[in-house]
Design a protein around this motif. Structure first.
Motif, mmCIF file in Angstrom:
data_model
loop_
_atom_site.group_PDB
_atom_site.id
_atom_site.type_symbol
_atom_site.label_atom_id
_atom_site.label_comp_id
_atom_site.label_asym_id
_atom_site.label_seq_id
_atom_site.Cartn_x
_atom_site.Cartn_y
_atom_site.Cartn_z
ATOM 1 N N GLU A 35 -23.475 35.948 -8.576
ATOM 2 C CA GLU A 35 -23.296 36.747 -9.796
ATOM 3 C C GLU A 35 -22.979 35.854 -10.984
ATOM 4 O O GLU A 35 -23.472 36.095 -12.096
ATOM 5 C CB GLU A 35 -22.190 37.796 -9.604
ATOM 6 N N GLU A 38 -26.062 34.540 -12.296
ATOM 7 C CA GLU A 38 -26.786 35.555 -13.071
ATOM 8 C C GLU A 38 -26.171 35.718 -14.466
ATOM 9 O O GLU A 38 -26.895 35.876 -15.461
ATOM 10 C CB GLU A 38 -26.782 36.894 -12.306
ATOM 11 N N GLU A 62 -24.055 42.283 -14.880
ATOM 12 C CA GLU A 62 -23.708 41.121 -14.040
ATOM 13 C C GLU A 62 -22.203 40.872 -14.054
ATOM 14 O O GLU A 62 -21.611 40.531 -13.024
ATOM 15 C CB GLU A 62 -24.470 39.861 -14.495
ATOM 16 N N ASP A 65 -20.691 43.394 -11.816
ATOM 17 C CA ASP A 65 -20.949 43.007 -10.415
ATOM 18 C C ASP A 65 -19.882 42.000 -9.962
ATOM 19 O O ASP A 65 -19.341 42.098 -8.861
ATOM 20 C CB ASP A 65 -22.328 42.351 -10.263
HETATM 21 MG MG LIG Z 1 -25.862 41.020 -10.187
#
Ligand SMILES: [Mg+2]
Length: 99
Positions: A35, A38, A62, A65
């Protein structure tokens, strides 16, 4: 004053529903790295280093997340993030630089 314990409970309930509360801590940490990659990619787009179009909503997703995984890892180790956050502020208030 925060209310992270409520969020931790939400994550715990969600994970139990899918039997994901048994996930290994190392796997959760690995997913956190994923993550973070990302998130980094979205910021590189924002700064123009990557030519793909920046989308703030994608960055927000993101980030959340990563927040979910942070809460999940705290649950795994029975860490109360509310009290830890209070301790963190006590540590940070003593800081005089970024060291
Ligand atoms: Mg993600």
């Amino acid at each position: 004053m925060t209310n992270l314990i409520h969020l931790q409970k939400q994550v715990s309930d969600y994970d139990k529903k899918f039997n994901w509360d048994k996930d290994r801590g190392s796997h959760i940490a690995l997913h956190m790295s994923e993550e973070l990659g990302e998130i980094s990619r979205r910021i590189l787009r924002f700064e123009g280093y990557k030519t793909e179009e920046f989308d703030k909503k994608e960055l927000a997703e993101e980030l959340t997340d990563l927040l979910y995984l942070t809460l999940k890892l705290a649950n795994k180790f029975e860490i109360n993030l509310d009290s830890e956050l209070e301790d963190m502020w006590k540590r940070y208030e003593k800081k005089t630089s970024r060291k």
